[in-house]
Design a protein around this motif. Structure first.
Motif, PDB file in Angstrom:
ATOM      1  N   UNK A  69      51.819 -17.451  50.187  1.00  0.00           N
ATOM      2  CA  UNK A  69      52.666 -16.790  49.411  1.00  0.00           C
ATOM      3  C   UNK A  69      53.203 -15.477  50.251  1.00  0.00           C
ATOM      4  N   UNK A  70      53.120 -15.442  51.427  1.00  0.00           N
ATOM      5  CA  UNK A  70      53.680 -14.450  52.262  1.00  0.00           C
ATOM      6  C   UNK A  70      52.835 -13.141  52.147  1.00  0.00           C
ATOM      7  N   UNK A  71      51.664 -13.156  51.702  1.00  0.00           N
ATOM      8  CA  UNK A  71      50.598 -12.025  51.854  1.00  0.00           C
ATOM      9  C   UNK A  71      50.533 -11.663  52.990  1.00  0.00           C
ATOM     10  N   UNK A  72      50.603 -10.268  53.076  1.00  0.00           N
ATOM     11  CA  UNK A  72      50.355  -9.956  54.707  1.00  0.00           C
ATOM     12  C   UNK A  72      48.897  -9.621  55.185  1.00  0.00           C
ATOM     13  N   UNK A  76      42.861 -13.124  62.360  1.00  0.00           N
ATOM     14  CA  UNK A  76      41.545 -12.731  62.475  1.00  0.00           C
ATOM     15  C   UNK A  76      41.041 -12.514  60.782  1.00  0.00           C
ATOM     16  N   UNK A  77      41.896 -12.795  59.814  1.00  0.00           N
ATOM     17  CA  UNK A  77      41.339 -12.660  58.358  1.00  0.00           C
ATOM     18  C   UNK A  77      41.453 -13.778  57.648  1.00  0.00           C
ATOM     19  N   UNK A  78      40.966 -13.913  56.521  1.00  0.00           N
ATOM     20  CA  UNK A  78      40.975 -15.055  55.733  1.00  0.00           C
ATOM     21  C   UNK A  78      41.753 -14.377  54.462  1.00  0.00           C
ATOM     22  N   UNK A  79      42.058 -15.335  53.641  1.00  0.00           N
ATOM     23  CA  UNK A  79      42.725 -14.788  52.176  1.00  0.00           C
ATOM     24  C   UNK A  79      41.586 -15.511  51.247  1.00  0.00           C
ATOM     25  N   UNK A  80      41.390 -14.636  50.333  1.00  0.00           N
ATOM     26  CA  UNK A  80      40.818 -15.415  49.059  1.00  0.00           C
ATOM     27  C   UNK A  80      41.918 -15.148  47.929  1.00  0.00           C
ATOM     28  N   UNK A 117      50.942 -11.194  44.378  1.00  0.00           N
ATOM     29  CA  UNK A 117      52.165 -11.779  44.805  1.00  0.00           C
ATOM     30  C   UNK A 117      52.792 -12.668  43.795  1.00  0.00           C
ATOM     31  N   UNK A 118      53.946 -12.625  43.523  1.00  0.00           N
ATOM     32  CA  UNK A 118      54.662 -13.782  42.610  1.00  0.00           C
ATOM     33  C   UNK A 118      54.520 -15.009  43.099  1.00  0.00           C
ATOM     34  N   UNK A 119      54.190 -16.113  42.658  1.00  0.00           N
ATOM     35  CA  UNK A 119      54.355 -17.218  43.157  1.00  0.00           C
ATOM     36  C   UNK A 119      55.712 -17.964  42.962  1.00  0.00           C
ATOM     37  N   UNK A 120      56.554 -17.430  42.063  1.00  0.00           N
ATOM     38  CA  UNK A 120      57.716 -18.101  41.947  1.00  0.00           C
ATOM     39  C   UNK A 120      58.739 -17.990  43.132  1.00  0.00           C
ATOM     40  N   UNK A 121      58.710 -16.632  43.695  1.00  0.00           N
ATOM     41  CA  UNK A 121      59.163 -16.528  45.073  1.00  0.00           C
ATOM     42  C   UNK A 121      58.387 -15.355  45.545  1.00  0.00           C
ATOM     43  N   UNK A 122      57.871 -15.415  46.712  1.00  0.00           N
ATOM     44  CA  UNK A 122      57.017 -14.365  47.147  1.00  0.00           C
ATOM     45  C   UNK A 122      57.308 -12.980  47.194  1.00  0.00           C
ATOM     46  N   UNK A 123      57.497 -12.310  46.063  1.00  0.00           N
ATOM     47  CA  UNK A 123      57.617 -10.677  46.119  1.00  0.00           C
ATOM     48  C   UNK A 123      56.174 -10.198  45.929  1.00  0.00           C
ATOM     49  N   UNK A 124      56.121  -9.180  46.650  1.00  0.00           N
ATOM     50  CA  UNK A 124      54.883  -8.305  46.773  1.00  0.00           C
ATOM     51  C   UNK A 124      54.970  -7.324  45.464  1.00  0.00           C
ATOM     52  N   UNK A 137      49.633 -14.383  42.211  1.00  0.00           N
ATOM     53  CA  UNK A 137      48.226 -14.644  43.138  1.00  0.00           C
ATOM     54  C   UNK A 137      47.769 -13.370  43.461  1.00  0.00           C
ATOM     55  N   UNK A 138      46.480 -13.382  43.431  1.00  0.00           N
ATOM     56  CA  UNK A 138      45.893 -11.875  43.585  1.00  0.00           C
ATOM     57  C   UNK A 138      45.148 -12.343  45.124  1.00  0.00           C
ATOM     58  N   UNK A 139      45.659 -11.796  46.211  1.00  0.00           N
ATOM     59  CA  UNK A 139      45.101 -12.196  47.455  1.00  0.00           C
ATOM     60  C   UNK A 139      44.408 -11.225  48.105  1.00  0.00           C
ATOM     61  N   UNK A 140      43.105 -11.449  48.650  1.00  0.00           N
ATOM     62  CA  UNK A 140      42.052 -10.328  49.103  1.00  0.00           C
ATOM     63  C   UNK A 140      41.808 -10.742  50.551  1.00  0.00           C
ATOM     64  N   UNK A 141      41.907  -9.876  51.462  1.00  0.00           N
ATOM     65  CA  UNK A 141      42.061  -9.973  52.873  1.00  0.00           C
ATOM     66  C   UNK A 141      40.416 -10.073  53.324  1.00  0.00           C
ATOM     67  N   UNK A 142      39.898 -11.209  53.584  1.00  0.00           N
ATOM     68  CA  UNK A 142      38.383 -11.291  54.321  1.00  0.00           C
ATOM     69  C   UNK A 142      38.060 -11.310  55.478  1.00  0.00           C
ATOM     70  N   UNK A 143      37.155 -11.022  56.165  1.00  0.00           N
ATOM     71  CA  UNK A 143      36.820 -10.948  57.702  1.00  0.00           C
ATOM     72  C   UNK A 143      36.566 -12.546  57.702  1.00  0.00           C
ATOM     73  N   UNK A 144      37.104 -12.835  58.787  1.00  0.00           N
ATOM     74  CA  UNK A 144      37.073 -14.479  59.236  1.00  0.00           C
ATOM     75  C   UNK A 144      35.671 -14.996  59.127  1.00  0.00           C
TER      76      UNK A 144
END
Lengths: 191, 194
Positions: A69-72, A76-80, A117-124, A137-144
């Motif tokens: 979803x274009x989340x930044x 070296x990170x994973x996304x939850x 992120x909006x899933x309809x079109x990826x606006x943050x 979508x709630x996206x958390x950055x996790x260490x790899x």
């Protein structure tokens, strides 16, 4: 007459102070420890949860190392990712949802605030408008190195509406507290 | 002696009642410093303190087409897109008009969309005195919030003791059930504002 009044007031104050002191001492000694703790409700995926400002239905959760979803999410990170459907129950457009879900993973501070992120079109950080259901979508950055335990407990938080706040006298949502737990299976896949 | 004491108690009670009445009837800070409304209808020149605004037309669409950074995108919505074309003028100094809300008939407020990042002709609008400019406000609204809506426009989102243009959207062409007669399938945001 005033003398008897004064002695009566003094007696009342003494009795009151004594009671307060007794309750405090009992509390310190753990007399109320035996009281049952209020049970925290547990929600499941697909269940509609009402949290004051939001009506939210958790749909699915997954961990991915792909861009989602274009989340930044940096290299070296994973996304939850926690995907939900949510409806704004208030009367105004808002983005007050960053602390709605908190994951219970023991990872660093940088991953505490999710990207939303909006899933309809990826606006943050999309503004969600009153009475319009959106998939978010709630996206958390996790260490790899973070491993997915199969199930992640999320705490679901709620706030209380105050018609008049103490500082400016304006209405608003304050005093965040935990409403319940969401237990949802987390798949290790790219969505 | 007893009569004297009763009189004292009555005065005390009266004072407490007056104090309570004054406390509850006092206007709140938010009401005292809230927006000062300037009302009008569609097609009227509505004069706020720093700007003048006229709503020319309101169009509806299911999908918006935009090109951002040379890439074509289409934007869908759970409701419908409402595109409000306005003419703006500054009163006596350069000013920026950036905030608009579509207020439905029951008071629900829909802020202008922030999903269009790099499209021209969208707020914030900087206008100079004597040089009127045209622009568009774009909203996402459910079809039920169209009939009886009001457009609220101000310089900024948070302000105190300043005016807010409140334009009753009374010239919309609606079906008997309150939904718009004309809903375009696609509205091209790159077309020049007319």
């Amino acid at each position: 007459m005033f003398a008897s009044m004064r002695s009566r007031v003094r007696a009342w104050i003494t009795i009151g102070a004594g009671t307060v002191a007794a309750i405090l001492a009992a509390n310190l000694l753990g007399a109320f420890g035996a009281l049952p703790e209020p049970e925290i409700p547990v929600f499941a995926a697909g269940q509609e949860i009402e949290t004051g400002q939001w009506r939210v239905t958790p749909l699915r959760a997954f961990v991915t190392d792909q861009r989602i979803y274009d989340a930044p999410i940096r290299e070296g990170q994973k996304a939850l990712v926690l995907e939900v459907e949510m409806t704004n129950r208030t009367a105004a457009s808002t983005t007050d949802y960053f602390t709605l879900f908190k994951h219970g993973l023991p990872v660093g501070e940088e991953s505490e605030t999710p990207f939303v992120m909006l899933t309809r079109d990826p606006s943050m950080t999309p503004e969600l408008h009153p009475a319009m259901k959106e998939r978010v979508a709630f996206v958390w950055a996790l260490p790899e190195s973070a491993t997915s335990p199969g199930e992640i407990p999320f705490s679901v938080n709620t706030k209380t509406y105050k018609p008049i706040d103490n500082l400016y006298g304006v209405p608003g949502w304050y005093n965040e507290q935990e409403l319940g737990r969401l237990v949802i299976p987390v798949s290790e896949a790219s969505g | 002696m007893i009569g004297h004491r009763l009189a004292n108690l009555a005065i005390l009670g009266l004072a407490a009642a007056i104090c309570y009445g004054m406390q509850t009837s006092k206007p709140h800070y938010a009401d005292l410093t809230g927006p000062i409304p300037v009302r009008g209808g569609m097609g009227d020149d509505v004069k706020a303190r720093l700007f003048q605004l006229r709503v020319d037309k309101v169009e509806f669409a299911k999908i918006l087409a935009v090109s951002e950074f040379g890439k074509d995108r289409t934007l869908t919505t759970g409701g419908i897109w409402a595109i409000v074309t306005v003419e703006l003028a500054a009163t006596n100094s350069t000013t920026t008009v950036s905030e608009a809300t579509w207020q439905g008939p029951t008071g629900l407020g829909y802020r202008e969309t922030e999903r269009l990042a790099m499209v021209s002709g969208l707020p914030p609008f900087t206008v100079e005195p004597g040089l009127p400019a045209r622009g568009r406000f774009v909203f996402e609204v459910p079809p039920s919030e169209i009939s009886g809506a009001t457009l609220l426009v101000s310089n900024e989102r948070a302000f105190a003791l300043d005016s807010q243009a409140r334009i009753t959207l009374d010239g919309l062409r609606l079906k008997p059930d309150g939904t718009p007669e004309m809903v375009a399938d696609i509205y091209d945001m790159d077309e020049p504002i007319q």
